[in-house]
Design an enzyme around this catalytic site. Sequence first.
Site, mmCIF file in Angstrom:
data_model
loop_
_atom_site.group_PDB
_atom_site.id
_atom_site.type_symbol
_atom_site.label_atom_id
_atom_site.label_comp_id
_atom_site.label_asym_id
_atom_site.label_seq_id
_atom_site.Cartn_x
_atom_site.Cartn_y
_atom_site.Cartn_z
ATOM 1 N N TYR A 119 12.273 6.600 2.464
ATOM 2 C CA TYR A 119 11.818 5.272 2.071
ATOM 3 C C TYR A 119 12.576 4.137 2.754
ATOM 4 O O TYR A 119 12.007 3.362 3.514
ATOM 5 C CB TYR A 119 11.914 5.123 0.545
ATOM 6 C CG TYR A 119 10.974 6.046 -0.181
ATOM 7 C CD1 TYR A 119 9.599 5.837 -0.154
ATOM 8 C CD2 TYR A 119 11.442 7.154 -0.887
ATOM 9 C CE1 TYR A 119 8.722 6.694 -0.801
ATOM 10 C CE2 TYR A 119 10.574 8.014 -1.541
ATOM 11 C CZ TYR A 119 9.217 7.774 -1.491
ATOM 12 O OH TYR A 119 8.352 8.620 -2.126
ATOM 13 N N PRO A 132 1.136 3.058 -3.287
ATOM 14 C CA PRO A 132 -0.206 3.359 -3.777
ATOM 15 C C PRO A 132 -0.723 2.250 -4.696
ATOM 16 O O PRO A 132 0.024 1.401 -5.172
ATOM 17 C CB PRO A 132 -0.015 4.656 -4.583
ATOM 18 C CG PRO A 132 1.385 5.105 -4.308
ATOM 19 C CD PRO A 132 2.141 3.892 -3.930
ATOM 20 N N HIS A 349 6.929 2.688 -3.872
ATOM 21 C CA HIS A 349 7.181 4.088 -4.201
ATOM 22 C C HIS A 349 8.655 4.489 -4.212
ATOM 23 O O HIS A 349 9.008 5.561 -4.709
ATOM 24 C CB HIS A 349 6.435 4.957 -3.175
ATOM 25 C CG HIS A 349 5.985 6.283 -3.682
ATOM 26 N ND1 HIS A 349 6.711 7.037 -4.573
ATOM 27 C CD2 HIS A 349 4.867 7.009 -3.418
ATOM 28 C CE1 HIS A 349 6.068 8.172 -4.814
ATOM 29 N NE2 HIS A 349 4.951 8.170 -4.136
ATOM 30 N N SER A 562 -2.240 14.455 -3.954
ATOM 31 C CA SER A 562 -1.454 14.522 -5.182
ATOM 32 C C SER A 562 -2.388 14.391 -6.373
ATOM 33 O O SER A 562 -3.490 13.853 -6.265
ATOM 34 C CB SER A 562 -0.376 13.434 -5.236
ATOM 35 O OG SER A 562 -0.964 12.150 -5.174
#
Length: 636
Positions: A119, A132, A349, A562
């Site tokens: 990240y 997301p 995220h 996912s």
Amino acid sequence: MKFPRNGKLLWNLTKSSLAQESQNGIAKRVLPARYSTAVKSATSEQPNLLKYHVLPLEETLNRFMATVEPLLTPEELEQQKAITAQFLKKQGRDLQQLLEETGSKEKNWLAHRWLKAAYLQYRSPVTVFVSPGMTFPKQNFKDSHAFVDYTARVIFGLGEFNDMVHADQIPIVKMGKNELDNSQFGKVFGTCRIPRKGTDEIVYNPSSDYVVVIFRNHFYKLQIYNKQGKLIAAKCLGAQLENIMLKETKVGIPYGILTTDSRDNWAEAYELLSDTPSNRDALKTIQSALFTVSLDEGTTLKEGEDVDELILSLIHGSGSKVNSGNRWMDKTIQLVVNPNGNVGFTYEHSPAEGQPIAMMMDYVVQKMKDDPNFGQSGSEDFTPAQKIQISSLNKSVEQSLAVAQQNVDKLAQDLQMKVLKFDRFGKDFIKKQRLGPDSFIQIALQLAFFKMHSEPAAQYESAHLRIFDGGRTETIRSCSNESLAFCRAMQDSNATDQVRADKLREAVMSHQMYAKLALQGKGVDRHLLGLKLMAQENRQPIPEFFSSPGFVKSSHFRMSTSQVATKYEAFMGYGPATDDGYACCYNPREHDIILAISAWRYCPITDHLKFAKILEQSFSQMKDVLENSVTPKSKL
């Protein structure tokens, strides 16, 4: 703001919230059913959490070889066997020793390295590539006041959820005998990324007592707690939201659009914006908020594309001419509400996975559903919202804004999305076939890809590592010899439905076995990452193994997937991990399956609409095959 029609504001100042089920009771009801609950705290110490291990190298490499076999030619497989054997004997053995030494000194050797490598050092925009969107059920706002009232009650609900985290009211759940780490719940409120050249920072402000409202690119600090720490009533929050909307008749400078750009571009602009004490204070105020609330400009939805537009608006704001500037993409939680009824989260995220975010949505929606007067019981002692002024618009910042606008417009143009609601069956049918719903869906995705592209895809599915202290994720490698055999059988006109059903069950079982291993921290990807990081941290050359055909092909995840489950008509969506691939996040419910499928417009070989149609066909064909075959008798 565009609304269907005008109406009158009806703030009911007298009704108090109805007596309802406790917050803790709601929290238990929105937990996934497969977990058991224990009455323990969410933020207190969890001494029973496991230490994250270092697996034996040979075990990981044997499992790795099994995952690459369906993706390689016979020649490549022989080459890979030789490279892997050499790695086991020499460089891998040395790196394993370094990793074991590191692991012996840390409770979780992976967690902070994963945060940094996956990240904070990632330089592409968080927009589309990292963050997301998580939808709420679609709303129907009859007028501006309904829009404001709903938004205020959601803010109140999120504040209540935040209180639950601080009061240790979120139950700790167990997977088998193991407690799951709940620390992620304490890392989403008040959290923000800070752009830096090379490696970002992340800051935590869990004691924050306000949110930042963004409307027409203007920023406002809105206290949601009074001086005694009690939540302010939704009607008072709503009145302030309405005042903000009345004040700001013109669109402001879209500073928020800078946060949608690549991390290094944003870091450079951030330094320019931080050139005065007042601007530094303004930026810190935004960063320290519990979360942001984007009151978006209303957009007209095309018939049949409204649900696609919903998730795209959450992912990127639909471009610089729509709502991409009405964001602060560094914030972990952004609540986005549009007068057209589109509502959801955009979540950064870095600190957390998707399920805690979905649980938060479930909690708020459930409370609002159970109690029409939800939010009225708070304090009426409030401080008026204060405007946050950012005032450093020099030529360099203007250039950064222009670049960011151009880049986010290209992202919005390039990302294609199709939301498929498959309603022929859901989890109910799959479970009656004695199959796991998640594994069944994963194999359906493999089949759809194979039918469309005539080859198997390396397929990523995230599995949580929450049995470990600070655990994040491991990769479930869904492509297997068994899934490939099933795909081939489905394309073989000579194969009977019984043969196809048997191979389907074998493929599902293979996936379930790998998923179980991944949840126990026995996948291959995080261990191999650890070995590579040991080489980098100790300034050793990167072994040939990490550029071998098997490693490269099996890590090029053309299917990035996912499951984020909720009982509501809601779902999560994000962008593909590769230029030539798809992303698919899905919500399997009892009688239907909602899937958000994305692909890149510029890729000539992918087609998200065609993939969705073939996936729908694949689901139906798998159902037919099972119904036309003999179900194996239970061993019980």
